[in-house]
Design an enzyme around this catalytic site. Structure first.
Site, mmCIF file in Angstrom:
data_model
loop_
_atom_site.group_PDB
_atom_site.id
_atom_site.type_symbol
_atom_site.label_atom_id
_atom_site.label_comp_id
_atom_site.label_asym_id
_atom_site.label_seq_id
_atom_site.Cartn_x
_atom_site.Cartn_y
_atom_site.Cartn_z
ATOM 1 N N LYS A 41 0.843 -1.200 0.000
ATOM 2 C CA LYS A 41 0.000 0.000 0.000
ATOM 3 C C LYS A 41 0.878 1.250 0.000
ATOM 4 O O LYS A 41 2.063 1.194 0.336
ATOM 5 C CB LYS A 41 -0.933 -0.005 1.206
ATOM 6 C CG LYS A 41 -0.236 0.000 2.555
ATOM 7 C CD LYS A 41 -1.247 -0.070 3.687
ATOM 8 C CE LYS A 41 -0.543 -0.071 5.050
ATOM 9 N NZ LYS A 41 -1.505 -0.094 6.156
ATOM 10 N N TYR A 264 13.522 31.565 6.299
ATOM 11 C CA TYR A 264 12.333 32.291 6.725
ATOM 12 C C TYR A 264 12.327 32.519 8.237
ATOM 13 O O TYR A 264 12.727 31.643 9.017
ATOM 14 C CB TYR A 264 11.070 31.516 6.341
ATOM 15 C CG TYR A 264 10.702 31.616 4.870
ATOM 16 C CD1 TYR A 264 10.400 32.845 4.294
ATOM 17 C CD2 TYR A 264 10.637 30.482 4.074
ATOM 18 C CE1 TYR A 264 10.053 32.942 2.956
ATOM 19 C CE2 TYR A 264 10.284 30.558 2.738
ATOM 20 C CZ TYR A 264 9.997 31.795 2.177
ATOM 21 O OH TYR A 264 9.655 31.891 0.860
#
Length: 631
Positions: A41, A264
């Protein structure tokens, strides 16, 4: 191909040899007679489901486990025929896809079971299903009381075949007492209801290492098979190798003085003159934002710290102490032999999950698959496989044109070829391509008692999907009249008579016409200078949409003064055999095949009075192919 250095923005290397070694280490911990289901999966935890599935199956996996029907569908598109179990609950809207691709859904409630059974009844098929019991994890699955009800419901649903019953440990790596209690409850419920199905499974990878669920026929191998430890204690019990390595390159080098900040919000401040590298990878590539000011990256054998915030497309590394660093140098963001670079340790730096980190890594990165030092294959930036049914016809036309243009290295030629393909197959309309399989056409000439004509008996058979509860046979004595019948989808056989004939049942008739052995009823109409024979039967309604065997036998007259007999293929066909039996007086006969498709030169065999032209059963033959027998 030997392993080589890449210079790209980012890429992922998947070590199939390491994956194989991990599987074998886990198999050594399994019960003596225990098999395993490989969990693939989430694109095999980001590693690539098709590639991981192939190795797993070669190592003895009996099935593949996915989270939803879409993941199962992509494996089917890749050609996997093995059982595919959907481990999570499915939705009613997913039932058509489940049945289309023969997936095994997991049942957790009676309503879904009834809807699935009803859908199977409409298709006249049976579906294999799993039943999941909640033995204590309290996520999906049905609790003990509901388990009893669901089993009773399944007994009344004739179109569902229970193949698998399973449950899931909540903490098999860290809580042995609770795991033992779960296993005890699961086994007790199975015993109480005398459950006997081919597949029963409880253990996940961590449970296998800790010895739980070994008495059951199967277990499920997931995260540990990719070399990721889920608990520190596992390192003493099994040696696992990381399978994935996430890499990038140095894109820029800069220097800043003490006191300058990076990134930032100025979250990192230099305490000394600092040299740093800009790496073109960020959280959009799967490098988690929470690794800001916490992450560690390997550069030429030196561990370097991530400084400043992780941006969408970039991170910065402190390389002051890394020695000589150059633009283009390779960096390892995750993986390799350093403990600090293991996914579980990187995730621990921000209290995250190794599962999540693996699944999100390299969203924009090409993947390279190695077996040892040998490059086996690679996959493109987009991990999703192409599934044609997901696209509208207009988009498919664009894809066809682009693919052909690239293949012939000419946009102009690609445009011409793609237009011709669409014209031949679709008659300039967006129509579904239907094809015939195992096409066999035999024509036999014999004396008719009339000195001017041969008696021509034809036998035609082929397999094809039945589109309607009837079909038409057309006969005309002019090319112009017959031309219209090549565009009609309900016409399965066309015969061109000599222009001197007046159309009548005396000169052309059906001696027998059958579908799957059902003798059809025929009705003759004269329309547009053509004989139309409608062939039908009430039982055909049940066969619409299914592949059936067509058998059409005709009797007609053929002019003796004609010196050739032509047979043409009017539809895309898979495997062809055309034969002509003739009186000896017609010899010599020249056979001229005119074929387009996989084989332009079909096999021609000559018997005493029979000539046969044939292709292999698996070879495609394009429309307008055919053969001329000249005598």
């Amino acid at each position: 191909m030997a392993k080589e250095a890449f210079i790209e923005r980012s890429w992922v290397e998947v070590d199939l040899a390491a994956f194989r070694a991990n599987l074998r280490a886990l198999k050594a911990k399994m019960g003596a007679e225990q098999g395993f289901i490989q969990i693939v999966k989430a694109d095999a935890y980001g590693h690539g489901a098709p590639e991981i599935a192939r190795i797993s199956l070669s190592e003895g996996a009996v099935a593949l486990g996915v989270a939803n029907p879409e993941e199962g569908k992509l494996l089917r598109v890749q050609g996997f025929k093995e059982p595919i179990l959907i481990l999570s609950p499915s939705l009613p809207c997913e039932i058509p896809g489940i049945l289309d691709h023969e997936l095994w859904p997991t049942l957790s409630d009676t309503d879904f079971a009834r809807e699935l059974d009803h859908a199977c009844a409409e298709r006249d098929i049976r579906a294999k299903v799993s039943l999941k019991m909640d033995s204590g994890m309290h996520r999906s699955g049905v609790l003990a009381d509901g388990f009893t009800e669901l089993l009773a419901t399944l007994d009344k649903l004739p179109n569902l075949e229970l193949q698998s019953v399973f449950s899931h440990f909540a903490a098999s790596e860290s809580d042995p007492d609770f795991s033992q209690a779960q296993e005890k409850e699961f086994l007790a419920i199975l015993k109480k209801h005398k459950v006997k199905v081919p597949w029963i499974h409880l253990a996940n990878s961590a449970a296998v290492v800790n010895g739980f669920g070994k008495s059951l026929p199967l277990c499920r191998l997931g995260i540990l098979s990719f070399g990721i430890y889920t608990h520190p204690s596992q390192k003493e019990k099994i040696d696992l190798k990381p399978v994935m390595t996430f890499k990038s390159t140095v894109a820029q080098l800069k220097e800043i003085p003490a006191g300058a900040t990076v990134g930032y919000n100025r979250s990192w401040k230099a305490t000394r003159p600092t040299r740093y590298a800009v790496i073109p990878v960020g959280y959009a590539d799967g490098y988690d934002f929470l690794l800001s000011n916490r992450g560690t990256v390997a550069l030429k054998g030196t561990l370097c710290s991530v400084i400043g915030r992780v941006s969408m497309d970039m991170i910065c590394l402190d390389v002051t102490d890394a020695g000589r660093v150059e633009i283009g140098d390779e960096v390892v963001l995750l993986g390799n032999s350093a403990e600090e670079m293991r996914a579980e340790n990187l995730a621990a730096a921000y209290s995250g999950s190794a599962y999540e980190l693996l699944c999100q890594v390299g969203r924009r990165a090409k993947r390279y698959y190695y077996d040892g030092q040998r490059l086996v294959t690679s996959s493109p930036l987009s991990r999703r496989e192409f599934v044609s049914s997901d696209y509208p016809d207009s988009k498919l036309n664009q894809i066809i044109k682009a693919a052909i243009s690239q293949r012939v290295n000419s946009e102009e030629m690609g445009d011409l070829i793609s237009r011709d393909i669409l014209r031949v197959f679709f008659f300039n309309k967006d129509r579904e391509i239907l094809y015939r399989r195992d096409f066999r056409h035999h024509i036999s000439f014999s004396d008719s008692g009339d000195p001017h004509f041969w008696r021509a008996a034809t036998t035609l058979s082929f397999s094809k999907t039945l589109q309607n509860d009837y079909f038409t046979v057309a006969c005309a004595n002019s090319v112009e009249a017959l031309k219209a019948y090549f565009k009609r989808r309900d016409v399965e056989y066309r015969w061109l008579m000599d222009s001197n004939f007046e159309l009548s049942p005396e000169v052309f008739s059906l001696s027998s016409v059958r579908i799957d052995g059902i003798e059809l009823e025929t009705k003759l109409h004269f329309r547009n200078a053509c004989m139309e024979i409608r062939c039908s039967h009430p039982r055909l309604r049940d066969l619409v949409g299914h592949e059936v065997l067509f058998e059409i036998d005709t009797l007609t007259l053929y002019p003796r003064n004609s010196h050739q007999l032509s047979v043409f293929i009017t539809e895309l066909t898979h495997g062809v055999k055309i034969s002509f039996s003739h009186p000896a007086e017609l010899e010599p006969i020249e056979c001229v095949p005119i074929f387009a498709g996989q084989n332009k030169y079909p096999r021609v065999s000559t018997g005493k009075t029979t000539i046969t032209v044939s292709t292999k059963a698996e070879e495609w033959v394009f429309p307008k192919s055919g053969v001329v027998f000249a005598y």
